[in-house]
Write a protein that holds these residues in place. Structure first.
Motif, PDB file in Angstrom:
ATOM      1  N   GLU A  27      21.760  69.957  20.578  1.00 26.66           N
ATOM      2  CA  GLU A  27      21.072  70.178  19.472  1.00 26.66           C
ATOM      3  C   GLU A  27      20.519  68.974  18.647  1.00 26.66           C
ATOM      4  N   ARG A  28      21.142  67.860  19.367  1.00 25.87           N
ATOM      5  CA  ARG A  28      20.511  66.619  18.816  1.00 25.87           C
ATOM      6  C   ARG A  28      18.997  66.317  19.156  1.00 25.87           C
ATOM      7  N   SER A  29      18.375  65.860  17.687  1.00 24.46           N
ATOM      8  CA  SER A  29      17.010  65.571  17.874  1.00 24.46           C
ATOM      9  C   SER A  29      16.523  64.419  18.722  1.00 24.46           C
ATOM     10  N   HIS A  30      17.246  63.448  18.819  1.00 22.22           N
ATOM     11  CA  HIS A  30      16.701  62.425  19.566  1.00 22.22           C
ATOM     12  C   HIS A  30      17.476  62.019  20.880  1.00 22.22           C
ATOM     13  N   ARG A  31      16.850  61.585  22.030  1.00 18.84           N
ATOM     14  CA  ARG A  31      17.381  61.088  23.122  1.00 18.84           C
ATOM     15  C   ARG A  31      18.317  59.737  23.192  1.00 18.84           C
ATOM     16  N   VAL A  32      17.616  58.898  22.399  1.00 17.47           N
ATOM     17  CA  VAL A  32      18.168  57.448  22.507  1.00 17.47           C
ATOM     18  C   VAL A  32      17.730  56.843  21.127  1.00 17.47           C
ATOM     19  N   CYS A  33      19.025  56.127  20.581  1.00 18.19           N
ATOM     20  CA  CYS A  33      18.758  55.354  19.375  1.00 18.19           C
ATOM     21  C   CYS A  33      19.382  53.878  19.348  1.00 18.19           C
ATOM     22  N   TYR A  34      18.679  53.099  18.529  1.00 23.00           N
ATOM     23  CA  TYR A  34      18.986  51.712  18.152  1.00 23.00           C
ATOM     24  C   TYR A  34      18.785  51.522  16.755  1.00 23.00           C
ATOM     25  N   HIS A  35      19.546  51.310  15.916  1.00 28.46           N
ATOM     26  CA  HIS A  35      19.157  50.909  14.537  1.00 28.46           C
ATOM     27  C   HIS A  35      19.993  49.605  14.114  1.00 28.46           C
ATOM     28  N   GLY A  36      19.249  48.498  14.142  1.00 36.03           N
ATOM     29  CA  GLY A  36      20.150  47.279  13.824  1.00 36.03           C
ATOM     30  C   GLY A  36      19.054  46.142  13.676  1.00 36.03           C
ATOM     31  N   ALA A  37      19.751  45.031  13.957  1.00 32.41           N
ATOM     32  CA  ALA A  37      19.193  43.756  13.807  1.00 32.41           C
ATOM     33  C   ALA A  37      18.205  43.283  15.070  1.00 32.41           C
ATOM     34  N   PHE A  38      17.180  42.666  14.898  1.00 35.66           N
ATOM     35  CA  PHE A  38      16.041  42.420  15.937  1.00 35.66           C
ATOM     36  C   PHE A  38      16.117  40.954  16.205  1.00 35.66           C
ATOM     37  N   GLN A  39      16.288  40.074  14.820  1.00 39.13           N
ATOM     38  CA  GLN A  39      16.019  38.741  15.050  1.00 39.13           C
ATOM     39  C   GLN A  39      17.315  37.930  14.307  1.00 39.13           C
ATOM     40  N   HIS A  40      17.740  36.924  14.999  1.00 40.28           N
ATOM     41  CA  HIS A  40      18.655  36.117  14.387  1.00 40.28           C
ATOM     42  C   HIS A  40      18.532  34.560  15.398  1.00 40.28           C
ATOM     43  N   ALA A  41      18.595  33.597  14.925  1.00 48.25           N
ATOM     44  CA  ALA A  41      18.679  32.399  15.696  1.00 48.25           C
ATOM     45  C   ALA A  41      19.376  32.269  17.074  1.00 48.25           C
ATOM     46  N   LEU A  42      20.631  33.006  16.758  1.00 48.59           N
ATOM     47  CA  LEU A  42      21.549  32.881  17.672  1.00 48.59           C
ATOM     48  C   LEU A  42      21.369  33.884  18.922  1.00 48.59           C
ATOM     49  N   TYR A  43      20.448  34.778  18.653  1.00 55.52           N
ATOM     50  CA  TYR A  43      20.158  35.730  19.748  1.00 55.52           C
ATOM     51  C   TYR A  43      19.258  35.075  20.688  1.00 55.52           C
TER      52      TYR A  43
ATOM     53  N   VAL B 119      12.676  58.975  20.871  1.00 60.34           N
ATOM     54  CA  VAL B 119      13.305  57.463  20.783  1.00 60.34           C
ATOM     55  C   VAL B 119      13.338  57.215  19.434  1.00 60.34           C
ATOM     56  N   SER B 120      14.365  56.592  18.720  1.00 56.18           N
ATOM     57  CA  SER B 120      14.721  56.523  17.461  1.00 56.18           C
ATOM     58  C   SER B 120      15.115  55.104  17.480  1.00 56.18           C
ATOM     59  N   ILE B 121      14.257  54.036  17.316  1.00 54.34           N
ATOM     60  CA  ILE B 121      14.465  52.730  17.573  1.00 54.34           C
ATOM     61  C   ILE B 121      13.980  51.804  16.055  1.00 54.34           C
ATOM     62  N   GLY B 122      14.765  51.122  15.394  1.00 54.40           N
ATOM     63  CA  GLY B 122      14.252  50.339  14.404  1.00 54.40           C
ATOM     64  C   GLY B 122      15.224  49.560  13.572  1.00 54.40           C
ATOM     65  N   GLY B 123      14.916  49.034  12.589  1.00 53.75           N
ATOM     66  CA  GLY B 123      15.742  48.190  11.776  1.00 53.75           C
ATOM     67  C   GLY B 123      17.136  48.816  11.128  1.00 53.75           C
ATOM     68  N   HIS B 124      17.781  48.337  10.577  1.00 56.60           N
ATOM     69  CA  HIS B 124      19.149  48.899   9.790  1.00 56.60           C
ATOM     70  C   HIS B 124      18.505  50.101   8.989  1.00 56.60           C
ATOM     71  N   LEU B 125      19.204  50.900   8.817  1.00 53.30           N
ATOM     72  CA  LEU B 125      19.294  52.211   8.058  1.00 53.30           C
ATOM     73  C   LEU B 125      20.063  52.103   6.752  1.00 53.30           C
ATOM     74  N   ARG B 126      19.415  51.960   5.662  1.00 56.28           N
ATOM     75  CA  ARG B 126      20.149  52.091   4.355  1.00 56.28           C
ATOM     76  C   ARG B 126      20.073  53.415   3.478  1.00 56.28           C
ATOM     77  N   PRO B 127      21.174  53.919   3.041  1.00 55.36           N
ATOM     78  CA  PRO B 127      22.362  53.523   2.947  1.00 55.36           C
ATOM     79  C   PRO B 127      23.051  53.707   4.221  1.00 55.36           C
ATOM     80  N   VAL B 128      24.188  53.217   4.497  1.00 52.21           N
ATOM     81  CA  VAL B 128      24.990  53.635   5.744  1.00 52.21           C
ATOM     82  C   VAL B 128      25.030  54.984   6.144  1.00 52.21           C
ATOM     83  N   ARG B 129      25.034  55.983   5.217  1.00 56.43           N
ATOM     84  CA  ARG B 129      25.311  57.237   5.242  1.00 56.43           C
ATOM     85  C   ARG B 129      24.063  57.662   6.158  1.00 56.43           C
ATOM     86  N   ALA B 130      22.750  57.174   6.096  1.00 54.46           N
ATOM     87  CA  ALA B 130      21.340  57.381   6.768  1.00 54.46           C
ATOM     88  C   ALA B 130      21.870  56.999   8.214  1.00 54.46           C
ATOM     89  N   TYR B 131      22.254  56.005   8.250  1.00 55.17           N
ATOM     90  CA  TYR B 131      22.624  55.493   9.794  1.00 55.17           C
ATOM     91  C   TYR B 131      23.705  56.309  10.489  1.00 55.17           C
TER      92      TYR B 131
END
Length: 141
Positions: A58-74, A105-117
């Motif tokens: 019953e889940r709508s998405h096959r694969v997800c990532y929501h978080g950071a994409f850029q940081h100097a240390l990456y 596919v659900s890929i993007g930046g951080h979701l706020r509030p954390v409940r949405a994540y």
């Protein structure tokens, strides 16, 4: 967010000198002196995720990532083979997957509030947890 590798270098150096590159070591762990603490998901978060749980089909998405994409240390943190792909390269590949417009596919930046994540990751069959530069990850439950 504090990062344990920031003290290793990678930041701009006064006077224009070349910055040092932070390096993960593959053989620096010594069981006689080092302790590994597993990641954790706190009790409140666990309760939220369990309350939002959906049956697999019953889940709508096959694969997800929501978080950071850029940081100097990456991009500045290197590891020896077979782990030489940087966290920045991994996230760039994720972004290209997001840009392809594939269904499920659900890929993007951080979701706020954390409940949405939490609502999103409990609506995914697979949650991607790309390597980072820290030592903890709250997405592993």
């Amino acid at each position: 967010e504090a990062n344990p590798l920031e003290w290793l270098g990678g930041a701009p150096v006064p006077g224009g000198a070349e910055p040092q590159v932070a390096v993960h070591c593959l053989d620096c762990f010594l069981g006689a002196k080092d302790v590994v603490l597993p990641g954790h998901t706190d009790h409140w978060t666990t309760r939220q995720l369990l309350a939002l749980h959906r049956p697999w089909l019953e889940r709508s998405h096959r694969v997800c990532y929501h978080g950071a994409f850029q940081h100097a240390l990456y991009d500045n943190t290197r590891a020896a083979p077979p782990f030489e792909v940087t966290a920045g390269e991994t996230r760039a590949a994720l972004w290209s997957l997001a840009s392809a417009g594939r269904p499920g596919v659900s890929i993007g930046g951080h979701l706020r509030p954390v409940r949405a994540y939490y609502e999103r990751i409990t609506d995914c069959q697979f949650c991607l947890v790309p390597k980072g530069v820290g030592f903890t990850n709250g997405r592993l439950i």
